[in-house]
Every structure is written in structure tokens, then in C-alpha cells.
Write an enzyme that holds these catalytic residues in place. Structure first.
Site, mmCIF file in Angstrom:
data_model
loop_
_atom_site.group_PDB
_atom_site.id
_atom_site.type_symbol
_atom_site.label_atom_id
_atom_site.label_comp_id
_atom_site.label_asym_id
_atom_site.label_seq_id
_atom_site.Cartn_x
_atom_site.Cartn_y
_atom_site.Cartn_z
ATOM 1 N N LYS A 51 0.849 -1.203 0.000
ATOM 2 C CA LYS A 51 0.000 0.000 0.000
ATOM 3 C C LYS A 51 0.881 1.248 0.000
ATOM 4 O O LYS A 51 2.062 1.176 0.348
ATOM 5 C CB LYS A 51 -0.927 -0.023 1.223
ATOM 6 C CG LYS A 51 -0.197 -0.010 2.565
ATOM 7 C CD LYS A 51 -1.134 -0.374 3.719
ATOM 8 C CE LYS A 51 -0.385 -0.340 5.048
ATOM 9 N NZ LYS A 51 -1.184 -0.924 6.141
ATOM 10 N N TYR A 271 15.259 29.866 10.294
ATOM 11 C CA TYR A 271 13.981 30.437 10.737
ATOM 12 C C TYR A 271 13.866 30.404 12.257
ATOM 13 O O TYR A 271 14.252 29.420 12.898
ATOM 14 C CB TYR A 271 12.818 29.640 10.144
ATOM 15 C CG TYR A 271 12.579 29.907 8.681
ATOM 16 C CD1 TYR A 271 12.272 31.179 8.220
ATOM 17 C CD2 TYR A 271 12.654 28.865 7.767
ATOM 18 C CE1 TYR A 271 12.040 31.406 6.870
ATOM 19 C CE2 TYR A 271 12.422 29.083 6.416
ATOM 20 C CZ TYR A 271 12.114 30.363 5.971
ATOM 21 O OH TYR A 271 11.884 30.574 4.650
HETATM 22 C C1 LIG Z 1 -0.443 -1.907 6.841
HETATM 23 C C2 LIG Z 1 -1.045 -3.203 7.207
HETATM 24 C C3 LIG Z 1 -0.248 -4.353 7.313
HETATM 25 C C4 LIG Z 1 1.254 -4.319 7.257
HETATM 26 O O1 LIG Z 1 1.722 -3.865 8.505
HETATM 27 P P1 LIG Z 1 3.291 -3.734 8.831
HETATM 28 O O2 LIG Z 1 3.302 -3.329 10.255
HETATM 29 O O3 LIG Z 1 3.823 -2.683 7.916
HETATM 30 O O4 LIG Z 1 3.912 -5.051 8.586
HETATM 31 C C5 LIG Z 1 -0.876 -5.566 7.519
HETATM 32 N N1 LIG Z 1 -2.231 -5.639 7.636
HETATM 33 C C6 LIG Z 1 -3.022 -4.547 7.584
HETATM 34 C C7 LIG Z 1 -4.481 -4.706 7.753
HETATM 35 C C8 LIG Z 1 -2.458 -3.294 7.382
HETATM 36 O O5 LIG Z 1 -3.243 -2.210 7.354
#
Ligand SMILES: *Cc1c(COP(=O)(O)O)cnc(C)c1O
Length: 380
Positions: A51, A271
Site C-alpha cells: 500500500k 527560521y
Molecule cells: C499496513 C497493514 C499491514 C502491514 O503492517 P506492517 O506493520 O507494515 O507489517 C498488515 N495488515 C493490515 C491490515 C495493514 O493495514
């Protein structure tokens, strides 16, 4: 003239749209990490979560590299991400964690994408499409065992147990759930969620189970079930915080020094004039800023690496620039054009995250689009 301008433009683009910063992504390290997780899983299969463009590293390249070392199941968050991945990888199983929005079901089915069904309503809309197409449609069913985010809550699980016909028309490829506290091995929530998951599964039609994220894999075999679902560990973050990192680093971000100036006190840098100069100092200005994902919370706390020297961010992170105190670094090392390691072996994503007061997930997914990206490795 237009031709010359065009060439200059092409050259400028080749120079990382001319910021000079380079993000190197090591696909073979990602493959190594996948194999490392498989070794920990000891015979259980693993999907890959890609993702958010594979946590910022490029979903097409990452997923292709993982496919070539045997990964056959991928998870995206959104339909759009899944559709892009489908174009790159026609022959893998792709799940959409956020499921099918009402009205998007036919688009998923047309691209052979599988929704994660997060509610009875999701399930009914998916079986409705299956009926109208006269086909069995594959999906995963997500049970909420404690995240209270997505997935069937206990009341809907009870309804489904009482009305199992609602599953007619769906090929349940996986029943899944998601851990809330996996990176804390001692947290009793892990055991409680595992137990709730096993209990709910026992009341539903048999289907393979998918449970552990990256850290969950390191909680032991009880958490492995039939398919793991790691993301961040593939990309090199430590899934076992507090212990040494079993994963290989996958990214190196470097940026050039633009200017070095000698500054006499009294003076201040950047800044808000937050960094005070109270003795003669040398400050290097580097072409990376919060618009590139170098979070503003790294102001006065970030560390970088330069020719064997560890140097600190002096004052505020700006949009396109940071300033480093290079007073202790010889002038022949800290000079305009010299390459500074922002993230890499000497400053890991976990270390950067800790200094920024966040998690490595946010460091990775914030990595900017202005870097010139190079990929190494990737063929098995
Ligand atoms: C993002 C996600 C993962 C992966 O999690 P990690 O901690 O990056 O391994 C697995 N399952 C779901 C439902 C997620 O949203």
C-alpha cells in the site's frame, strides 16, 4: 533553440528535477528481507503489503522484485493502487484492504482484484455482484478482534454465524484480522486478539487464515496461521523494536551541500533564529527539506553523515533546505557539492524516526517525489 532548451530540460530532470538529491532503493535487500521473514515463518507463506506505493518505495518495482522471489499475494489499501499493480503484475493475487466502496464492486471484479470485506454490508454487496454475474467471486473476510477500525465487529460475526448463507457466492480465500500492539511482545492484547481470532474462525466456514503483520511474525508460530502480511519489515524497519534489527536496510538518501559558511558569534541560523552561534562555527546548507519528507520535527535533532563524520541539524528544517553544523568536519570533506547521507547505513529509518518523534512508516511514506530515484538489484 527549442531543441537546446529541451536537452537542458531533460538534463535537469535527470538531476532529480535538479535538487541533486538521490534516493537509492535496494531491491535485492527487499528480496533478502522477504526471505528472512520466510525463514522466521518456517514453512508458512507470506504475502507483501505494498500500500501507499510500497511505503513510498515504488509499488511496481518492489512488487515485481518480490514476485521474482516467490511472493504471489499482495495487499494494497485502495482500488486505484490495486489497479496500477494489476497492470504491472497480471498473474498475482491482489487484495484491497479498504475493500470495495459502494459502486466499485464491478471494477474490482473486472480487474480480478479481491476486496477485503470489512462488514456485512461489504459482504452483501460482493455476493450481490456474484449473483448478478452468475460467478463465484473471491475475497478475504476481515474480522475485528480489537482494532475497532475495519472488519466485522463481534456483533456482525455473531450475525454471520447465525446466517451462514450470506457467504453464498464468495470464495473465502482468507479470513484475516490485524494486531494492534504487535511491536510490544509483552502486551496482553496480542494473546487476546489471537484467541478471539481463533474462536471466531472456529464458528465460521473453514478458510485459510491471514493474521500477522511484520512484528506479528516475530511473536512466534501461534501468530503465523496460513499467510503472513508484512509491510514495513520488507522495507528495512526494525519489526522488533528494542532488539537488534533482523532486517537489511533498503534505502539510502543523499543530498549535496550547496554552501558552507564560516560564522562568527554572535549570530543565529535559520527560521526563528533558534540555533545560536556562540563560538566560531561552520554551517553547511544541504538541498533537502520538509517538502522532501525530511520532517520539520527533525529541527535541531536530526543527524546526518558526511565522509565518516556524524553531524547534527542546526536549527529549523526549511521547506527545501537543512543546515548542518560541520564545525568539526575538515573543509576538504565539507565543501559545496559534497554528498551528505540523510538516510542510510549510518542513519537508519528507525533512527531518523526516533529523532523525529515518529515511526519509520511515516519516514518512508513521506519520502518526497523530488528525489532522483535509482533502483539496484531486483533480479533473483
Ligand atoms: C499496513 C497493514 C499491514 C502491514 O503492517 P506492517 O506493520 O507494515 O507489517 C498488515 N495488515 C493490515 C491490515 C495493514 O493495514
Amino acid at each position: 533553440m527549442p531543441g537546446l532548451g529541451g536537452q537542458a530540460m531533460t538534463r535537469a530532470r535527470a538531476h532529480g528535477r535538479s535538487t541533486g538529491s538521490v534516493l537509492e532503493i535496494d531491491l535485492s535487500a527487499i528480496q533478502t528481507n522477504y526471505r528472512r521473514l520466510l525463514a522466521e515463518l518456517n514453512g508458512v507463506a507470506s504475502a507483501a503489503v505494498v500500500k501507499a506505493d510500497a511505503y513510498g518505495l515504488g509499488a511496481d518495482r518492489v512488487a515485481s522484485a518480490l514476485r521474482s522471489v516467490g511472493c504471489r499475494v499482495f495487499f494494497t489499501a485502495h482500488l486505484g493502487e490495486a489497479a496500477d499493480l494489476r497492470a504491472a503484475l497480471p498473474d498475482v493475487e491482489i487484495f484491497v484492504l479498504n475493500g470495495a466502496l459502494p459502486g466499485a464492486e464491478a471494477d474490482l471484479a473486472a480487474l480480478d482484484l479481491r476486496p477485503v470485506l470489512n462488514s456485512l454490508d461489504d459482504l452483501d454487496r460482493w455476493t450481490g455482484l456474484a449473483r448478478s454475474l452468475g460467478r463465484i467471486l473471491p475475497a478475504a473476510l476481515h474480522l475485528d478482534t480489537g482494532m475497532a477500525r475495519l472488519g466485522l465487529p463481534p456483533s456482525e460475526i455473531d450475525r454471520l454465524v447465525a446466517e451462514p448463507d450470506r457467504l453464498d457466492g464468495v470464495a473465502l480465500h482468507y479470513i484475516m484480522s490485524h494486531l494492534a500492539c504487535a511491536e510490544e511482545p509483552g502486551d496482553p492484547m496480542n494473546e487476546a486478539q489471537c484467541h478471539a481470532f481463533e474462536a471466531a474462525r472456529a464458528r465460521l466456514p473453514a478458510a485459510p487464515a491471514c493474521f500477522a503483520n511484520s512484528s506479528g511474525i516475530f511473536l512466534g508460530p501461534r501468530f503465523h496461521f496460513d499467510l503472513a502480511r508484512p509491510g514495513v519489515a520488507l522495507y528495512g524497519a526494525n519489526p522488533t523494536p528494542g532488539r537488534s534489527n533482523p532486517m537489511a536496510g533498503t534505502v539510502r538518501l543523499s543530498a549535496p551541500i550547496l554552501q558552507v559558511r564560516a560564522i562568527d558569534p554572535p549570530a543565529s541560523v535559520g527560521y526563528g533564529a533558534t540555533h545560536k552561534i556562540d563560538r566560531p562555527a561552520r554551517i553547511a546548507t544541504v538541498a533537502v527539506g520538509y517538502a522532501d519528507g525530511y520532517l520539520r520535527s527533525l529541527s535541531s535533532s536530526g543527524r546526518c553523515h558526511l565522509g565518516g563524520y556524524d553531524v547534527g541539524v542546526a536549527g529549523r528544517v526549511s521547506m527545501d533546505l537543512i543546515t548542518l553544523d560541520v564545525s568539526e568536519v575538515p573543509a576538504e570533506v565539507a565543501h559545496p557539492g559534497a554528498e551528505v547521507e540523510i538516510i542510510g547505513p549510518n542513519q537508519t529509518i528507525d533512527q531518523v524516526a526516533e529523532r523525529a518523534g515518529t515511526i519509520p512508516y511515516e519516514i518512508l511514506t513521506s519520502l518526497g517525489q523530488r528525489y532522483s530515484r535509482t533502483y539496484t538489484g531486483g533480479t533473483p
